[in-house]
Motif scaffolding. Structure first.
Motif, PDB file in Angstrom:
ATOM      1  N   PHE A   7       0.860  -1.172   0.000  1.00 53.06           N
ATOM      2  CA  PHE A   7       0.000   0.000   0.000  1.00 53.06           C
ATOM      3  C   PHE A   7       0.901   1.229   0.000  1.00 53.06           C
ATOM      4  O   PHE A   7       1.532   1.541   0.999  1.00 53.06           O
ATOM      5  CB  PHE A   7      -0.903  -0.065   1.239  1.00 53.06           C
ATOM      6  N   THR A  12       5.226   5.316   2.543  1.00 53.49           N
ATOM      7  CA  THR A  12       4.183   5.005   3.532  1.00 53.49           C
ATOM      8  C   THR A  12       4.787   4.171   4.664  1.00 53.49           C
ATOM      9  O   THR A  12       5.864   3.586   4.528  1.00 53.49           O
ATOM     10  CB  THR A  12       3.031   4.180   2.909  1.00 53.49           C
ATOM     11  N   PHE A  13       4.050   4.083   5.759  1.00 50.77           N
ATOM     12  CA  PHE A  13       4.431   3.152   6.825  1.00 50.77           C
ATOM     13  C   PHE A  13       4.444   1.732   6.277  1.00 50.77           C
ATOM     14  O   PHE A  13       5.273   0.913   6.653  1.00 50.77           O
ATOM     15  CB  PHE A  13       3.425   3.234   7.985  1.00 50.77           C
ATOM     16  N   THR A  14       3.491   1.460   5.358  1.00 53.61           N
ATOM     17  CA  THR A  14       3.398   0.099   4.815  1.00 53.61           C
ATOM     18  C   THR A  14       4.644  -0.266   4.013  1.00 53.61           C
ATOM     19  O   THR A  14       5.064  -1.427   4.009  1.00 53.61           O
ATOM     20  CB  THR A  14       2.121  -0.040   3.950  1.00 53.61           C
ATOM     21  N   PRO A  51      -1.635  -2.850   5.950  1.00 51.29           N
ATOM     22  CA  PRO A  51      -1.874  -2.648   7.383  1.00 51.29           C
ATOM     23  C   PRO A  51      -3.152  -3.376   7.795  1.00 51.29           C
ATOM     24  O   PRO A  51      -4.078  -3.484   6.993  1.00 51.29           O
ATOM     25  CB  PRO A  51      -2.059  -1.126   7.509  1.00 51.29           C
ATOM     26  N   ASN A  54      -4.371  -0.851  14.035  1.00 48.52           N
ATOM     27  CA  ASN A  54      -3.605   0.217  14.696  1.00 48.52           C
ATOM     28  C   ASN A  54      -4.041   0.285  16.162  1.00 48.52           C
ATOM     29  O   ASN A  54      -5.224   0.137  16.462  1.00 48.52           O
ATOM     30  CB  ASN A  54      -3.870   1.549  13.969  1.00 48.52           C
ATOM     31  N   VAL A  60      -8.104  -1.794  10.281  1.00 51.33           N
ATOM     32  CA  VAL A  60      -8.021  -1.133   8.974  1.00 51.33           C
ATOM     33  C   VAL A  60      -9.091  -1.820   8.121  1.00 51.33           C
ATOM     34  O   VAL A  60      -8.890  -2.917   7.594  1.00 51.33           O
ATOM     35  CB  VAL A  60      -6.611  -1.270   8.366  1.00 51.33           C
ATOM     36  N   VAL A  83       4.366   3.894  15.556  1.00 49.49           N
ATOM     37  CA  VAL A  83       3.803   4.934  14.684  1.00 49.49           C
ATOM     38  C   VAL A  83       3.874   6.294  15.360  1.00 49.49           C
ATOM     39  O   VAL A  83       3.233   6.534  16.377  1.00 49.49           O
ATOM     40  CB  VAL A  83       2.336   4.601  14.315  1.00 49.49           C
ATOM     41  N   PHE A  85       4.519  10.553  13.712  1.00 45.88           N
ATOM     42  CA  PHE A  85       4.435  11.198  12.412  1.00 45.88           C
ATOM     43  C   PHE A  85       5.368  12.395  12.290  1.00 45.88           C
ATOM     44  O   PHE A  85       5.762  12.997  13.283  1.00 45.88           O
ATOM     45  CB  PHE A  85       2.997  11.675  12.174  1.00 45.88           C
ATOM     46  N   HIS A 102      -3.810  10.217   5.602  1.00 46.15           N
ATOM     47  CA  HIS A 102      -4.703   9.065   5.718  1.00 46.15           C
ATOM     48  C   HIS A 102      -5.596   9.283   6.944  1.00 46.15           C
ATOM     49  O   HIS A 102      -5.117   9.792   7.966  1.00 46.15           O
ATOM     50  CB  HIS A 102      -3.815   7.822   5.898  1.00 46.15           C
ATOM     51  N   HIS A 104      -6.584   7.423   9.297  1.00 43.58           N
ATOM     52  CA  HIS A 104      -6.017   6.844  10.530  1.00 43.58           C
ATOM     53  C   HIS A 104      -4.945   7.762  11.119  1.00 43.58           C
ATOM     54  O   HIS A 104      -4.828   7.893  12.326  1.00 43.58           O
ATOM     55  CB  HIS A 104      -5.375   5.486  10.228  1.00 43.58           C
ATOM     56  N   SER A 127      -3.391   7.739   1.429  1.00 45.31           N
ATOM     57  CA  SER A 127      -2.340   7.245   2.340  1.00 45.31           C
ATOM     58  C   SER A 127      -1.572   8.452   2.857  1.00 45.31           C
ATOM     59  O   SER A 127      -1.754   9.577   2.361  1.00 45.31           O
ATOM     60  CB  SER A 127      -1.380   6.297   1.609  1.00 45.31           C
ATOM     61  N   THR A 128      -0.660   8.226   3.811  1.00 48.63           N
ATOM     62  CA  THR A 128       0.151   9.332   4.331  1.00 48.63           C
ATOM     63  C   THR A 128       1.073   9.874   3.237  1.00 48.63           C
ATOM     64  O   THR A 128       1.262  11.083   3.111  1.00 48.63           O
ATOM     65  CB  THR A 128       0.989   8.864   5.534  1.00 48.63           C
ATOM     66  N   THR A 170       1.228   0.021  14.651  1.00 46.52           N
ATOM     67  CA  THR A 170       0.363  -0.581  13.623  1.00 46.52           C
ATOM     68  C   THR A 170       0.925  -1.959  13.283  1.00 46.52           C
ATOM     69  O   THR A 170       2.144  -2.142  13.221  1.00 46.52           O
ATOM     70  CB  THR A 170       0.265   0.313  12.364  1.00 46.52           C
ATOM     71  N   PHE A 172       1.102  -4.987  10.532  1.00 43.58           N
ATOM     72  CA  PHE A 172       1.028  -5.183   9.076  1.00 43.58           C
ATOM     73  C   PHE A 172       1.134  -6.677   8.773  1.00 43.58           C
ATOM     74  O   PHE A 172       1.840  -7.407   9.485  1.00 43.58           O
ATOM     75  CB  PHE A 172       2.181  -4.454   8.373  1.00 43.58           C
TER      76      PHE A 172
HETATM   77  O1  LIG Z   1      -0.695   5.674   4.960  1.00 48.03           O
HETATM   78  C1  LIG Z   1       0.229   4.978   5.395  1.00 48.03           C
HETATM   79  O2  LIG Z   1       1.396   5.366   5.498  1.00 48.03           O
HETATM   80  C2  LIG Z   1      -0.066   3.598   5.820  1.00 48.03           C
HETATM   81  O3  LIG Z   1       0.796   2.774   5.741  1.00 48.03           O
HETATM   82  C3  LIG Z   1      -1.437   3.288   6.377  1.00 48.03           C
HETATM   83  C4  LIG Z   1      -1.595   3.507   7.872  1.00 48.03           C
HETATM   84  C5  LIG Z   1      -2.928   2.829   8.369  1.00 48.03           C
HETATM   85  O4  LIG Z   1      -3.645   2.226   7.591  1.00 48.03           O
HETATM   86  O5  LIG Z   1      -3.225   2.922   9.578  1.00 48.03           O
HETATM   87  C6  LIG Z   1      -0.500   2.870   8.604  1.00 48.03           C
HETATM   88  C7  LIG Z   1      -0.021   3.355   9.761  1.00 48.03           C
HETATM   89  C8  LIG Z   1      -0.512   4.613  10.368  1.00 48.03           C
HETATM   90  O6  LIG Z   1      -1.375   4.241  11.445  1.00 48.03           O
HETATM   91  C9  LIG Z   1      -1.285   5.438   9.413  1.00 48.03           C
HETATM   92  C10 LIG Z   1      -1.701   4.936   8.195  1.00 48.03           C
END
Ligand SMILES: O=C(O)C(=O)C[C@]1(C(=O)O)C=C[C@@H](O)C=C1
Length: 302
Positions: A7, A12-14, A51, A54, A60, A83, A85, A102, A104, A127-128, A170, A172
């Motif tokens: 994703f 992204t975190f993913t 993901p 969280n 998710v 997590v 930011f 995103h 979340h 997504s982020t 989070t 995954f």
């Molecule tokens: O948007 C991203 O970076 C993701 O990987 C998704 C996602 C999520 O689905 O919760 C992953 C971790 C963080 O909690 C925020 C966003």
């Protein structure tokens, strides 16, 4: 080399989770969670990283819904990432009227935004990292992103370590088409999605099947089937591996009781949890009891 859809886009975190779960493999960004899973179903990718849960915002739902539809996929590994930011802006930004991310992520920084960017309007992006792309394109003023996003986009860091809740995490999954299962490790998680019959006590009965076998539940989510109002699917995670007699026994019971059960995988847990075994619920207890019934059937036991 395997092809791993994740994703995305980049940053992204993913993507970080995919690098941990499939080091050295080729990573292919997908714009949405269903698109990452569709790439595995079609054979365009060997696996997908998505993901699932969280610690602040819960399930998710895009992942849950996509896993319960179309061809079955199974989770073969998981990773937990901390997590917090970064907030990124275009160089030279003086006024911040919109903050994109995103949903979340926005939910996890709501108080920070109210306190530090009063009046800024939150805007949801896919997504982020998609928020970082949109800020770079001039669509929004600030993006709430994973810390690595700044390495991929020409943006400036306004703040780091932003999180309303400290130590948020989070989880995954690495998901494949059904095939060889990961070996049991003694600290595993099994996931299913069950469509219970719509009658009094149906969910309580499902949970009782786990409880009477001494199997510890680790997660329960309900999602609408989307067909009939009030009808739900239950996503149930519990300790143990499908190759264990006690887990096989509960899956068979759930299969009997439900309209439909889909197996979503058995794999090692990433939270270092140990599996609790209640008295009489060890695999040996199940094996011994089955052997005893067999001997009764042969007339060897009165
Ligand atoms: O948007 C991203 O970076 C993701 O990987 C998704 C996602 C999520 O689905 O919760 C992953 C971790 C963080 O909690 C925020 C966003």
């Amino acid at each position: 080399m395997s092809r791993i859809a994740y994703f995305g886009p980049q940053g992204t975190f993913t993507e970080q989770a995919a690098r941990r779960l499939a080091p050295g493999e080729e990573l292919i960004p997908a714009e949405t969670i269903p698109a990452a899973l569709a790439a595995v179903r079609s054979g365009a990718a060997d696996a997908a990283c998505v993901p699932i849960e969280n610690s602040v915002e819960g399930a998710v739902t895009a992942t849950l819904d996509s896993l319960s539809e179309a061809e079955p996929l199974v989770a073969v590994a998981e990773v937990l990432l901390p997590v917090h930011f970064s907030v990124l802006t275009r160089p030279g930004t003086t006024e911040i009227r919109t903050v994109a991310s995103h949903p979340h992520a926005l939910a996890q920084v709501r108080h920070w935004v109210e306190a530090n960017l009063p009046g800024a309007r939150p805007v949801a992006t896919s997504s982020t990292a998609a928020a970082a792309v949109a800020v770079d394109d001039g669509e929004f003023d600030a993006a709430v992103t994973a810390p690595v996003a700044v390495e991929h986009y020409p943006l400036e860091v306004l703040a780091t370590e932003v999180a309303d809740v400290r130590d948020a995490k989070t989880r995954f999954l690495l998901v494949r088409r059904p095939g060889e299962l990961p070996e049991p490790t003694g600290a595993d998680r099994t996931s299913i999605v069950a469509a219970a019959t719509n009658r009094t006590g149906a969910l309580a009965e499902l949970l009782t099947e786990l409880a009477v076998r001494g199997i510890n539940l680790t997660k329960l989510d309900a999602r609408p089937t989307r067909n009939n109002f009030g009808e739900y699917r239950f996503f149930i995670d519990f300790e143990g591996h499908v190759t264990e007699p006690r887990i096989g026994d509960v899956l068979a019971a759930l299969r009997r009781r439900c309209r439909n059960v889909r197996f979503l995988g058995s794999h090692p847990r990433a939270d270092n949890g140990t599996t609790e075994i209640e008295p009489g619920a060890a695999n040996e207890d199940f094996t011994e009891a089955i052997a005893w019934v067999a001997s009764v059937r042969k007339g060897a036991q009165a």
